[in-house]
Design a protein around this motif. Structure first.
Motif, PDB file in Angstrom:
ATOM      1  N   LEU A 215      61.634  -7.426  19.966  1.00  0.00           N
ATOM      2  CA  LEU A 215      60.952  -8.140  18.891  1.00  0.00           C
ATOM      3  C   LEU A 215      59.579  -8.631  19.340  1.00  0.00           C
ATOM      4  O   LEU A 215      58.615  -8.604  18.573  1.00  0.00           O
ATOM      5  CB  LEU A 215      61.797  -9.319  18.418  1.00  0.00           C
ATOM      6  N   THR A 216      59.490  -9.075  20.591  1.00  0.00           N
ATOM      7  CA  THR A 216      58.199  -9.510  21.129  1.00  0.00           C
ATOM      8  C   THR A 216      57.217  -8.350  21.171  1.00  0.00           C
ATOM      9  O   THR A 216      56.045  -8.489  20.803  1.00  0.00           O
ATOM     10  CB  THR A 216      58.387 -10.106  22.532  1.00  0.00           C
ATOM     11  N   LEU A 217      57.684  -7.172  21.604  1.00  0.00           N
ATOM     12  CA  LEU A 217      56.840  -5.975  21.600  1.00  0.00           C
ATOM     13  C   LEU A 217      56.415  -5.610  20.185  1.00  0.00           C
ATOM     14  O   LEU A 217      55.263  -5.221  19.944  1.00  0.00           O
ATOM     15  CB  LEU A 217      57.597  -4.796  22.211  1.00  0.00           C
ATOM     16  N   MET A 218      57.333  -5.744  19.243  1.00  0.00           N
ATOM     17  CA  MET A 218      57.009  -5.451  17.848  1.00  0.00           C
ATOM     18  C   MET A 218      55.907  -6.372  17.337  1.00  0.00           C
ATOM     19  O   MET A 218      55.009  -5.944  16.610  1.00  0.00           O
ATOM     20  CB  MET A 218      58.250  -5.610  16.979  1.00  0.00           C
ATOM     21  N   ALA A 219      55.995  -7.640  17.713  1.00  0.00           N
ATOM     22  CA  ALA A 219      54.981  -8.595  17.278  1.00  0.00           C
ATOM     23  C   ALA A 219      53.619  -8.256  17.873  1.00  0.00           C
ATOM     24  O   ALA A 219      52.591  -8.259  17.177  1.00  0.00           O
ATOM     25  CB  ALA A 219      55.405 -10.007  17.663  1.00  0.00           C
ATOM     26  N   LYS A 220      53.595  -7.917  19.158  1.00  0.00           N
ATOM     27  CA  LYS A 220      52.326  -7.616  19.835  1.00  0.00           C
ATOM     28  C   LYS A 220      51.710  -6.323  19.324  1.00  0.00           C
ATOM     29  O   LYS A 220      50.491  -6.182  19.309  1.00  0.00           O
ATOM     30  CB  LYS A 220      52.561  -7.522  21.341  1.00  0.00           C
ATOM     31  N   SER A 221      52.532  -5.383  18.900  1.00  0.00           N
ATOM     32  CA  SER A 221      52.020  -4.094  18.429  1.00  0.00           C
ATOM     33  C   SER A 221      51.570  -4.129  16.982  1.00  0.00           C
ATOM     34  O   SER A 221      50.973  -3.170  16.492  1.00  0.00           O
ATOM     35  CB  SER A 221      53.094  -3.019  18.602  1.00  0.00           C
ATOM     36  N   GLY A 222      51.898  -5.196  16.269  1.00  0.00           N
ATOM     37  CA  GLY A 222      51.540  -5.301  14.865  1.00  0.00           C
ATOM     38  C   GLY A 222      52.604  -4.794  13.917  1.00  0.00           C
ATOM     39  O   GLY A 222      52.452  -4.888  12.698  1.00  0.00           O
ATOM     40  N   VAL A 223      53.720  -4.289  14.464  1.00  0.00           N
ATOM     41  CA  VAL A 223      54.774  -3.750  13.612  1.00  0.00           C
ATOM     42  C   VAL A 223      55.552  -4.868  12.924  1.00  0.00           C
ATOM     43  O   VAL A 223      55.831  -4.799  11.725  1.00  0.00           O
ATOM     44  CB  VAL A 223      55.721  -2.851  14.434  1.00  0.00           C
ATOM     45  N   LEU A 224      55.914  -5.907  13.665  1.00  0.00           N
ATOM     46  CA  LEU A 224      56.701  -6.991  13.071  1.00  0.00           C
ATOM     47  C   LEU A 224      55.939  -7.681  11.940  1.00  0.00           C
ATOM     48  O   LEU A 224      56.512  -7.908  10.868  1.00  0.00           O
ATOM     49  CB  LEU A 224      57.130  -7.985  14.146  1.00  0.00           C
ATOM     50  N   PRO A 225      54.660  -8.028  12.119  1.00  0.00           N
ATOM     51  CA  PRO A 225      53.934  -8.614  10.982  1.00  0.00           C
ATOM     52  C   PRO A 225      53.844  -7.683   9.775  1.00  0.00           C
ATOM     53  O   PRO A 225      53.766  -8.147   8.644  1.00  0.00           O
ATOM     54  CB  PRO A 225      52.537  -8.884  11.562  1.00  0.00           C
ATOM     55  N   ALA A 226      53.874  -6.372  10.030  1.00  0.00           N
ATOM     56  CA  ALA A 226      53.753  -5.420   8.922  1.00  0.00           C
ATOM     57  C   ALA A 226      55.032  -5.318   8.106  1.00  0.00           C
ATOM     58  O   ALA A 226      54.983  -5.146   6.885  1.00  0.00           O
ATOM     59  CB  ALA A 226      53.366  -4.042   9.463  1.00  0.00           C
ATOM     60  N   ILE A 227      56.192  -5.422   8.765  1.00  0.00           N
ATOM     61  CA  ILE A 227      57.452  -5.230   8.037  1.00  0.00           C
ATOM     62  C   ILE A 227      58.189  -6.532   7.760  1.00  0.00           C
ATOM     63  O   ILE A 227      58.990  -6.612   6.836  1.00  0.00           O
ATOM     64  CB  ILE A 227      58.384  -4.266   8.795  1.00  0.00           C
ATOM     65  N   LEU A 228      57.928  -7.563   8.574  1.00  0.00           N
ATOM     66  CA  LEU A 228      58.605  -8.842   8.390  1.00  0.00           C
ATOM     67  C   LEU A 228      57.618  -9.973   8.720  1.00  0.00           C
ATOM     68  O   LEU A 228      57.744 -10.673   9.720  1.00  0.00           O
ATOM     69  CB  LEU A 228      59.835  -8.924   9.310  1.00  0.00           C
ATOM     70  N   PRO A 229      56.607 -10.140   7.869  1.00  0.00           N
ATOM     71  CA  PRO A 229      55.565 -11.136   8.168  1.00  0.00           C
ATOM     72  C   PRO A 229      56.094 -12.559   8.229  1.00  0.00           C
ATOM     73  O   PRO A 229      55.449 -13.439   8.812  1.00  0.00           O
ATOM     74  CB  PRO A 229      54.573 -10.950   7.004  1.00  0.00           C
ATOM     75  N   GLU A 230      57.273 -12.799   7.662  1.00  0.00           N
ATOM     76  CA  GLU A 230      57.843 -14.152   7.689  1.00  0.00           C
ATOM     77  C   GLU A 230      58.353 -14.542   9.077  1.00  0.00           C
ATOM     78  O   GLU A 230      58.582 -15.731   9.348  1.00  0.00           O
ATOM     79  CB  GLU A 230      59.011 -14.242   6.700  1.00  0.00           C
ATOM     80  N   ALA A 231      58.581 -13.581   9.959  1.00  0.00           N
ATOM     81  CA  ALA A 231      59.274 -13.841  11.227  1.00  0.00           C
ATOM     82  C   ALA A 231      58.488 -14.783  12.132  1.00  0.00           C
ATOM     83  O   ALA A 231      57.268 -14.669  12.274  1.00  0.00           O
ATOM     84  CB  ALA A 231      59.544 -12.530  11.959  1.00  0.00           C
ATOM     85  N   GLY A 232      59.216 -15.704  12.761  1.00  0.00           N
ATOM     86  CA  GLY A 232      58.645 -16.563  13.772  1.00  0.00           C
ATOM     87  C   GLY A 232      58.805 -15.952  15.151  1.00  0.00           C
ATOM     88  O   GLY A 232      59.093 -14.763  15.300  1.00  0.00           O
ATOM     89  N   ALA A 233      58.645 -16.765  16.174  1.00  0.00           N
ATOM     90  CA  ALA A 233      58.716 -16.280  17.550  1.00  0.00           C
ATOM     91  C   ALA A 233      60.148 -15.866  17.894  1.00  0.00           C
ATOM     92  O   ALA A 233      61.106 -16.556  17.528  1.00  0.00           O
ATOM     93  CB  ALA A 233      58.242 -17.363  18.513  1.00  0.00           C
ATOM     94  N   PRO A 234      60.308 -14.755  18.634  1.00  0.00           N
ATOM     95  CA  PRO A 234      61.653 -14.323  19.036  1.00  0.00           C
ATOM     96  C   PRO A 234      62.404 -15.367  19.856  1.00  0.00           C
ATOM     97  O   PRO A 234      63.639 -15.343  19.893  1.00  0.00           O
ATOM     98  CB  PRO A 234      61.377 -13.062  19.859  1.00  0.00           C
ATOM     99  N   ALA A 235      61.683 -16.300  20.477  1.00  0.00           N
ATOM    100  CA  ALA A 235      62.347 -17.355  21.249  1.00  0.00           C
ATOM    101  C   ALA A 235      63.224 -18.237  20.371  1.00  0.00           C
ATOM    102  O   ALA A 235      64.084 -18.976  20.887  1.00  0.00           O
ATOM    103  CB  ALA A 235      61.309 -18.216  21.973  1.00  0.00           C
ATOM    104  N   ARG A 236      63.055 -18.156  19.072  1.00  0.00           N
ATOM    105  CA  ARG A 236      63.907 -18.921  18.162  1.00  0.00           C
ATOM    106  C   ARG A 236      65.363 -18.479  18.255  1.00  0.00           C
ATOM    107  O   ARG A 236      66.264 -19.184  17.793  1.00  0.00           O
ATOM    108  CB  ARG A 236      63.404 -18.777  16.728  1.00  0.00           C
ATOM    109  N   LEU A 237      65.600 -17.301  18.849  1.00  0.00           N
ATOM    110  CA  LEU A 237      66.962 -16.803  19.026  1.00  0.00           C
ATOM    111  C   LEU A 237      67.627 -17.327  20.295  1.00  0.00           C
ATOM    112  O   LEU A 237      68.808 -17.050  20.514  1.00  0.00           O
ATOM    113  CB  LEU A 237      66.960 -15.271  19.082  1.00  0.00           C
ATOM    114  N   ASP A 238      66.898 -18.059  21.119  1.00  0.00           N
ATOM    115  CA  ASP A 238      67.400 -18.410  22.459  1.00  0.00           C
ATOM    116  C   ASP A 238      68.753 -19.108  22.424  1.00  0.00           C
ATOM    117  O   ASP A 238      69.682 -18.724  23.153  1.00  0.00           O
ATOM    118  CB  ASP A 238      66.383 -19.283  23.195  1.00  0.00           C
TER     119      ASP A 238
END
Length: 389
Positions: A215-238
């Motif tokens: 998920l962190t890689l997805m965010a850095k690559s721009g994929v996560l904002p493109a498909i799930l712009p609502e998502a917060g930081a993956p650390a929220r899953l800790d």
């Protein structure tokens, strides 16, 4: 050579016998080589789908035309289903769908697959065919596109999402640089994908043992904002990961910040009714008590969650904690809460005529019950109801 156990069962043996030259392909080969359980067996054969169907039926297997346009049928023997696909080559691709033609060339079929670890095939005796060094990539924990990454993505942009799903399960700490560069350039193409395909891949990624790095890689690559712009930081899953919580919708709820428009998200990704209801229940964190050490407050909270359904109190507390509501650890292990002991028929039995007043009286009684920590029993609730008549 000894056949692997997953190919020694009656169903694959019957298919090998009916379709000379058939092989197991894709995930079953990959997972066998990775030492993981093999759940589903897929096979391919160098015949057109009509010939595959004819031969399988002649061999006594039940055949269902589950994906005939793509050359796929499902063969069933002893209730064991196996998808069998004709060898294919792409004729035309548009980023979403492919027009295919049948072939008898195994390397041509392998060349149209997404990743090297998915392009391997295996004969019935265990002979492995690995035209793109998938074994080496599997050992190196490297998810690598077959051939040119940009070309594979242009054929089907969903492969960008599949990359992160496979990275979560099979990838190592250093992802393939060529793949990531091509994915960044392909982000605009994701808008062409259907909501159903996107949601299916999100669910599969979130079901991985630990999706946070992907998920962190997805965010850095721009994929996560493109498909799930609502998502917060993956650390929220800790916190959930530390507790071994693997439910996909809970993990999604944790990723979503407070105030997320759940209804809009459900419409956009075309959730099922049950998925939307569960996500709403998980985000209904308003009842989480300010003092989680107060037994009465905990019981009231558990009762309110029980009344909504679709979630456990501990799950709602985890979501609230991810939203920054403080240390809610005392709530994480809360089980199902008590259920309000009265129903509409109880008011009717006391002489209340059918109509809106029944609901209003029950709501008032339930509010009194919750205010008391959801401790009053059925008799006490009936007494309170009588007192309002």
């Amino acid at each position: 050579m000894t056949a692997p156990a997953f190919l020694a069962d009656p169903a694959p043996r019957a298919i090998f016998a009916a379709l000379p030259g058939a092989r197991a392909v894709g995930g079953c080969v990959r997972d066998h080589l990775a030492g993981l359980p093999v759940h589903d067996i897929d096979m391919a054969a160098p015949f057109p789908p009509e010939e595959i169907t004819r031969r399988l039926k002649a061999a006594g297997l039940h055949v269902f035309e589950t994906g005939l346009a793509h050359g796929t049928v499902t063969a069933v023997l002893n209730r064991a289903p196996i998808e069998v696909t004709s060898l294919r080559r792409d004729v035309v691709t548009d980023g979403r769908h492919a027009e295919v033609a049948w072939t008898t060339d195994w390397n041509e079929d392998a060349a149209r697959r997404d990743f090297t670890i998915n392009a391997m095939s295996m004969e019935g005796d265990g002979t492995l065919h690995d035209p793109f060094d998938g074994v080496a990539d599997l050992a190196a924990r490297r998810v690598r596109f077959v051939g040119d990454a940009a070309t594979r993505l242009a054929e089907d942009y969903l492969r960008a999402l599949r990359f992160f799903r496979f990275q979560a399960r099979y990838g190592g700490p250093v992802p393939d640089a060529e793949a990531l560069a091509a994915i960044r350039a392909a982000v605009p193409g994701l808008a062409r994908l259907s909501a159903e395909r996107v949601w299916s891949e999100i669910k599969r990624l979130l079901a991985a043992p630990d999706p946070r790095a992907a998920l962190t890689l997805m965010a850095k690559s721009g994929v996560l904002p493109a498909i799930l712009p609502e998502a917060g930081a993956p650390a929220r899953l800790d916190a959930a990961m530390a507790r071994g919580e693997g439910d996909v919708l809970l993990r999604l709820a944790l990723l979503l910040p407070v105030g997320t428009d759940i209804a809009a998200l459900a419409r956009r990704l075309k959730f099922s009714g049950e998925e939307a209801a569960r996500l709403r229940a998980l985000h209904a964190t308003g009842a989480v008590p300010a003092d989680p050490s107060d037994p009465r407050a905990r019981r009231r909270f558990a009762a309110e969650v029980a009344a909504r359904g679709h979630a456990r109190p501990g799950e709602v507390a985890l979501v609230a904690a991810a939203q920054g509501r403080g240390d809610l650890a005392p709530l994480f292990d809360l089980g199902p809460g008590p259920e309000f002991p009265l129903q509409g028929r109880d008011a009717l039995a006391l002489g209340v005529p059918p109509g809106p007043r029944v609901g209003a009286l029950l709501a008032a009684t339930r509010a009194w019950w919750l205010e008391g920590g959801a401790e009053a029993d059925r008799a006490a609730c009936l007494d309170h109801l009588r007192g309002m008549l």
